[in-house]
Each structure stands twice: as structure tokens, then as C-alpha cells.
Design a protein around this motif. Structure first.
Motif, PDB file in Angstrom:
ATOM      1  N   GLU A 314       1.016  -0.837  -0.046  1.00  0.00           N
ATOM      2  CA  GLU A 314      -0.070   0.002   0.080  1.00  0.00           C
ATOM      3  C   GLU A 314       0.743   1.164  -0.356  1.00  0.00           C
ATOM      4  N   VAL A 315       1.740   1.004   0.074  1.00  0.00           N
ATOM      5  CA  VAL A 315       3.129   2.645   0.334  1.00  0.00           C
ATOM      6  C   VAL A 315       2.686   3.285  -0.755  1.00  0.00           C
ATOM      7  N   GLU A 316       2.349   3.477  -2.495  1.00  0.00           N
ATOM      8  CA  GLU A 316       2.416   3.878  -3.526  1.00  0.00           C
ATOM      9  C   GLU A 316       0.501   4.756  -3.106  1.00  0.00           C
ATOM     10  N   GLN A 317       0.031   4.236  -2.533  1.00  0.00           N
ATOM     11  CA  GLN A 317      -1.434   4.586  -2.454  1.00  0.00           C
ATOM     12  C   GLN A 317      -1.277   5.349  -1.385  1.00  0.00           C
ATOM     13  N   THR A 318      -0.761   5.187  -0.609  1.00  0.00           N
ATOM     14  CA  THR A 318      -0.481   6.040   0.538  1.00  0.00           C
ATOM     15  C   THR A 318       0.043   6.906   0.753  1.00  0.00           C
ATOM     16  N   ARG A 319       0.943   6.886  -0.795  1.00  0.00           N
ATOM     17  CA  ARG A 319       1.726   8.370  -0.675  1.00  0.00           C
ATOM     18  C   ARG A 319       0.778   8.880  -1.904  1.00  0.00           C
ATOM     19  N   GLU A 320      -0.099   8.453  -2.379  1.00  0.00           N
ATOM     20  CA  GLU A 320      -0.442   9.897  -3.700  1.00  0.00           C
ATOM     21  C   GLU A 320      -2.464   9.840  -2.312  1.00  0.00           C
ATOM     22  N   ASN A 321      -2.755   9.437  -1.329  1.00  0.00           N
ATOM     23  CA  ASN A 321      -3.485   9.236  -0.090  1.00  0.00           C
ATOM     24  C   ASN A 321      -3.533  11.008  -0.051  1.00  0.00           C
ATOM     25  N   TRP A 322      -1.849  10.487   0.710  1.00  0.00           N
ATOM     26  CA  TRP A 322      -1.794  11.845   1.591  1.00  0.00           C
ATOM     27  C   TRP A 322      -2.371  13.228   0.881  1.00  0.00           C
ATOM     28  N   LYS A 323      -1.440  13.404  -0.599  1.00  0.00           N
ATOM     29  CA  LYS A 323      -1.286  14.048  -0.990  1.00  0.00           C
ATOM     30  C   LYS A 323      -2.821  15.005  -1.707  1.00  0.00           C
ATOM     31  N   ARG A 324      -3.724  13.476  -2.197  1.00  0.00           N
ATOM     32  CA  ARG A 324      -4.885  13.588  -2.607  1.00  0.00           C
ATOM     33  C   ARG A 324      -6.056  14.908  -1.194  1.00  0.00           C
ATOM     34  N   TYR A 325      -5.904  13.656  -0.253  1.00  0.00           N
ATOM     35  CA  TYR A 325      -7.361  14.238   0.438  1.00  0.00           C
ATOM     36  C   TYR A 325      -6.886  14.159   1.548  1.00  0.00           C
ATOM     37  N   TYR A 326      -5.930  15.102   1.721  1.00  0.00           N
ATOM     38  CA  TYR A 326      -4.467  16.169   2.971  1.00  0.00           C
ATOM     39  C   TYR A 326      -4.600  16.671   2.235  1.00  0.00           C
ATOM     40  N   PHE A 327      -3.159  17.119   1.532  1.00  0.00           N
ATOM     41  CA  PHE A 327      -2.701  18.395   1.250  1.00  0.00           C
ATOM     42  C   PHE A 327      -3.846  18.304   0.256  1.00  0.00           C
ATOM     43  N   GLU A 328      -4.168  18.443  -0.971  1.00  0.00           N
ATOM     44  CA  GLU A 328      -5.253  19.514  -1.826  1.00  0.00           C
ATOM     45  C   GLU A 328      -6.030  19.723  -1.071  1.00  0.00           C
ATOM     46  N   SER A 329      -6.837  18.802  -0.191  1.00  0.00           N
ATOM     47  CA  SER A 329      -8.065  19.248   0.471  1.00  0.00           C
ATOM     48  C   SER A 329      -7.989  20.310   1.224  1.00  0.00           C
ATOM     49  N   ILE A 330      -6.554  20.597   1.669  1.00  0.00           N
ATOM     50  CA  ILE A 330      -6.982  21.943   3.173  1.00  0.00           C
ATOM     51  C   ILE A 330      -6.122  22.853   1.964  1.00  0.00           C
ATOM     52  N   LYS A 331      -5.445  22.814   1.164  1.00  0.00           N
ATOM     53  CA  LYS A 331      -5.086  24.236   0.292  1.00  0.00           C
ATOM     54  C   LYS A 331      -6.679  24.414  -0.196  1.00  0.00           C
ATOM     55  N   ARG A 332      -7.037  23.226  -0.447  1.00  0.00           N
ATOM     56  CA  ARG A 332      -9.240  24.134  -1.034  1.00  0.00           C
ATOM     57  C   ARG A 332      -9.981  24.760   0.154  1.00  0.00           C
ATOM     58  N   ALA A 333      -9.779  23.958   1.146  1.00  0.00           N
ATOM     59  CA  ALA A 333     -10.636  24.100   2.139  1.00  0.00           C
ATOM     60  C   ALA A 333      -9.771  25.674   2.577  1.00  0.00           C
ATOM     61  N   PHE A 334      -9.117  25.828   2.984  1.00  0.00           N
ATOM     62  CA  PHE A 334      -8.167  26.810   3.698  1.00  0.00           C
ATOM     63  C   PHE A 334      -8.017  27.873   2.803  1.00  0.00           C
ATOM     64  N   GLY A 335      -8.028  27.741   1.726  1.00  0.00           N
ATOM     65  CA  GLY A 335      -6.814  28.490   0.662  1.00  0.00           C
ATOM     66  C   GLY A 335      -5.192  28.760   1.304  1.00  0.00           C
ATOM     67  N   PHE A 336      -4.637  27.222   1.086  1.00  0.00           N
ATOM     68  CA  PHE A 336      -3.172  27.376   2.290  1.00  0.00           C
ATOM     69  C   PHE A 336      -2.238  26.772   0.733  1.00  0.00           C
ATOM     70  N   GLY A 337      -2.956  27.787  -0.588  1.00  0.00           N
ATOM     71  CA  GLY A 337      -1.979  26.857  -1.424  1.00  0.00           C
ATOM     72  C   GLY A 337      -1.689  27.822  -2.350  1.00  0.00           C
ATOM     73  N   ALA A 338      -2.049  29.059  -2.068  1.00  0.00           N
ATOM     74  CA  ALA A 338      -1.505  30.451  -3.082  1.00  0.00           C
ATOM     75  C   ALA A 338      -0.582  31.176  -2.940  1.00  0.00           C
ATOM     76  N   PHE A 339       0.324  30.211  -3.574  1.00  0.00           N
ATOM     77  CA  PHE A 339       1.740  31.407  -3.955  1.00  0.00           C
ATOM     78  C   PHE A 339       1.787  31.879  -5.218  1.00  0.00           C
ATOM     79  N   LEU A 340       2.462  33.189  -4.999  1.00  0.00           N
ATOM     80  CA  LEU A 340       3.489  34.244  -6.118  1.00  0.00           C
ATOM     81  C   LEU A 340       4.416  34.103  -6.646  1.00  0.00           C
TER      82      LEU A 340
END
Length: 340
Positions: A314-340
Motif C-alpha cells: 500500500e506504499v504508493e496508494q498511501t503516498r497518493e492519498n496523503w497528497k489528495r485527501y490531506y494536502f490538496e483538500s486542506i489547500k482547497r478548503a482554507f486557501g493555503f495553496g496560493a503562491f505568487l
């Protein structure tokens, strides 16, 4: 890259009508707990329920434990409330010789459940024929009237805490009603995490495990990212579903419909979170060890997740799920992903 408050207009005070939250981009919150307690007392205390020759009344709000908050994110209102309520009541039959006393217990009034689905238990003291008739009345009619009052609490909660939480956008003197969207903490949408199929493990065989390390940059303070993973209303917002969480050492958590469960091992506010962490589909009782390091820089926060004891399959699936369900979701929900 701009430093804090420079470059990105969402961070420039001059762009904000009230100098705090331009275009309602950032997460803002109001504590609705004290107001809610008073409102529930107004709605439930001395509530009279009478019909077909039976008169009942709520005599005391004996227990009211829980919390409530109203949150604003991108112009959307997110309400979080969870209450455990116990009421005392009494009633009698018209012309009856005795007063029946009892309790109503409402253990789960929350935004996760529609009021019609909220559990409600009616009990009485005594077992006579009159008492049983009054109990049946409270079970059928009384519960309906109590649900009406609970619906009124939710309606007035949203009305009261919509005031001032959504701010005018740049160039506007007031908030247009059509621009305000009121939703529950789950955003009325459930995230279904892709299931991980655990390998069959023969009894007595050692499970082969591996480790991963992932780093990601977030446009937020270290404390803000820490809060996003430890404050139940914020975790509810980015996971878009019901959350169980006790953010303290030894406290348990369950996310994504119970697909992710675990226990907090160490919490250092704004700096570090350590957990025992597992997928539901992993072999029974097998937990990985997760350490989330939060490093606030001049112009961003660097988050590093190190996870040990992941089943190799499950290593690769776990890695992808951290990116998709944690990192991307947090950025999308709170606007923590905006860089210039």
C-alpha cells in the motif's frame, strides 16, 4: 516569493473593507456555544405539549453539554454544533388522579444528522396505566413538538451567526444576500477515500512494511496548519464528513467515514503531530507511525510527513492519498495553496 502580507492581495490590509478578511477568503470563526445554550433553554424550558385531553410540560433542561461554532470560508457559512441534552418533563391525563414524571434524552443533536433523524428517548418514573398512556403521548406527540423546537434552534443559529461573519467584498458597502451560501460542516458532500486492499497474511508470517516521507509547502502560518489537523471543525471542513477526534495525547480519531483511525502520540502546537495511524482495510490491529513536522518559514510553512510501518503493497496508494485527501483538500478548503 513575497513574504507574509506582501504580494498576494488577500494578505494586504488596504484591500480589506474591515482590514481583516478580504473577499472572505480566510477561515474566520465565531463561538456560538454560549448563545446556543441560552437559545435552547428559551426554546425547551417550560415547553407545553397538550392534545386530546393530555397535558405535558418540560419542567427542566437538566443537561446541556456540547459546543457550537459558525465559520466562514470563501463566503460560505459552515456551522458546527454537537449537543447532548436531557430534559425533565411531567404530564397528566385530563381528570386523572396522578402526575407522571419522566425524562427525554437527546444524545446527538449535531449537523451530521437531520433533526428528523436525531435520537430521542422518552422514559418515565412509574408503571401504572395512566403513566403508560402519558408516556405514549410524549413518545408520539411530545417528540414531534421537541423536534420543532430543535429545528427553530438551528434556523435561528444560522440567522444570528450569519450577521457580520460574511464581510463585504472590495468595492462593496454591504453583503448581498444572493452571495451568501449557508452549508453544513460536511459541505453536503461526502469524500469516499479509495479503499486499500490489504494483502492476505498467513498466520505467523511477518508483515513486510516500508516507510515514506513527503514534503509540501503551504501558504499559512504553522499554527494555522496545526489547527487544520487538530480542531474538529476545521478537520470536518477539509475532510467533508463526520469527524471523531480528541486532540490530546492518547486521544483517538476517526476520519473519512472510519477509513482512517488512530491515536495521537504527541502534540506540539504549531510544530509537530505524531500519531498511530491505520487504514480500515489493513490487517487487524496493524498501525503505522506518522510524524507530521511543521516548519514555519518567512514566506510559507513547510510540512513534512514521515510514515513508518506501511504495508509494502500500500506504499504508493498511501503516498497518493496523503497528497489528495490531506494536502490538496486542506489547500482547497482554507486557501493555503496560493503562491505568487
Amino acid at each position: 516569493m513575497a513574504k507574509w502580507g506582501e504580494g498576494d492581495p488577500r494578505w494586504i490590509v488596504e484591500e480589506r473593507p474591515d482590514a481583516t478578511n478580504v473577499n472572505n477568503w480566510h477561515w474566520t470563526e465565531k463561538n456560538a456555544g454560549p448563545w446556543s445554550k441560552e437559545r435552547l433553554k428559551e426554546l425547551l424550558n417550560n415547553l407545553k405539549i397538550a392534545q386530546n385531553g393530555i397535558d405535558c410540560k418540560i419542567t427542566e433542561l437538566e443537561k446541556l453539554d456540547g459546543e457550537a461554532s459558525a465559520n466562514n470560508r470563501k463566503g460560505k457559512l459552515i456551522f458546527f454544533y454537537e449537543w447532548d441534552i436531557k430534559l425533565k418533563w411531567e404530564g397528566r391525563l385530563s381528570g386523572g388522579s396522578e402526575v407522571t414524571k419522566g425524562e427525554v434524552h437527546i444524545p446527538n443533536l449535531s449537523e451530521e444528522n437531520d433533526v428528523s433523524e436525531v435520537d430521542m428517548t422518552v422514559t418515565i418514573k412509574g408503571s401504572g396505566e395512566e403513566a403508560q398512556r402519558v408516556k405514549a403521548f410524549m413518545h408520539n406527540i411530545g417528540k414531534k413538538q421537541i423536534r420543532v423546537q430543535l429545528e427553530e434552534y438551528i434556523r435561528s443559529l444560522k440567522e444570528e451567526f450569519s450577521k457580520g461573519l460574511i464581510l463585504p467584498k472590495k468595492g462593496e458597502s454591504s453583503v448581498k444576500p444572493d452571495n451568501v451560501s449557508t452549508i453544513t460542516s460536511g459541505f453536503n458532500k461526502k469524500i469516499v477515500m479509495d479503499p486499500v486492499i490489504a494483502p492476505k497474511k498467513e498466520v505467523g508470517c511477518k508483515l513486510d512494511t516500508k516507510s515514506i516521507e513527503i514534503s509540501e509547502k503551504f501558504q499559512c502560518r504553522g499554527k494555522e496548519f496545526y489547527d487544520a489537523l487538530t480542531r474538529i471543525e476545521m478537520v470536518t471542513a477539509f475532510t467533508q464528513g463526520h469527524v471523531k477526534m480528541e486532540a490530546e495525547k492518547g486521544g483517538k480519531f476517526a476520519l473519512f467515514g472510519g477509513n482512517i483511525t488512530g491515536e495521537f502520540r504527541e502534540l506540539v502546537p504549531g510544530k509537530k503531530i505524531s500519531q498511530y495511524w491505520r487504514y480500515k482495510q489493513w490487517p487487524d490491529q496493524h498501525f503505522s507511525e506518522v510524524t507530521i513536522s511543521i516548519d514555519e518559514k518567512d514566506d510559507h510553512t513547510l510540512v513534512t510527513v514521515k510514515q513508518d510501518l506501511i504495508p509494502s503493497a500500500e506504499v504508493e496508494q498511501t503516498r497518493e492519498n496523503w497528497k489528495r485527501y490531506y494536502f490538496e483538500s486542506i489547500k482547497r478548503a482554507f486557501g493555503f495553496g496560493a503562491f505568487l
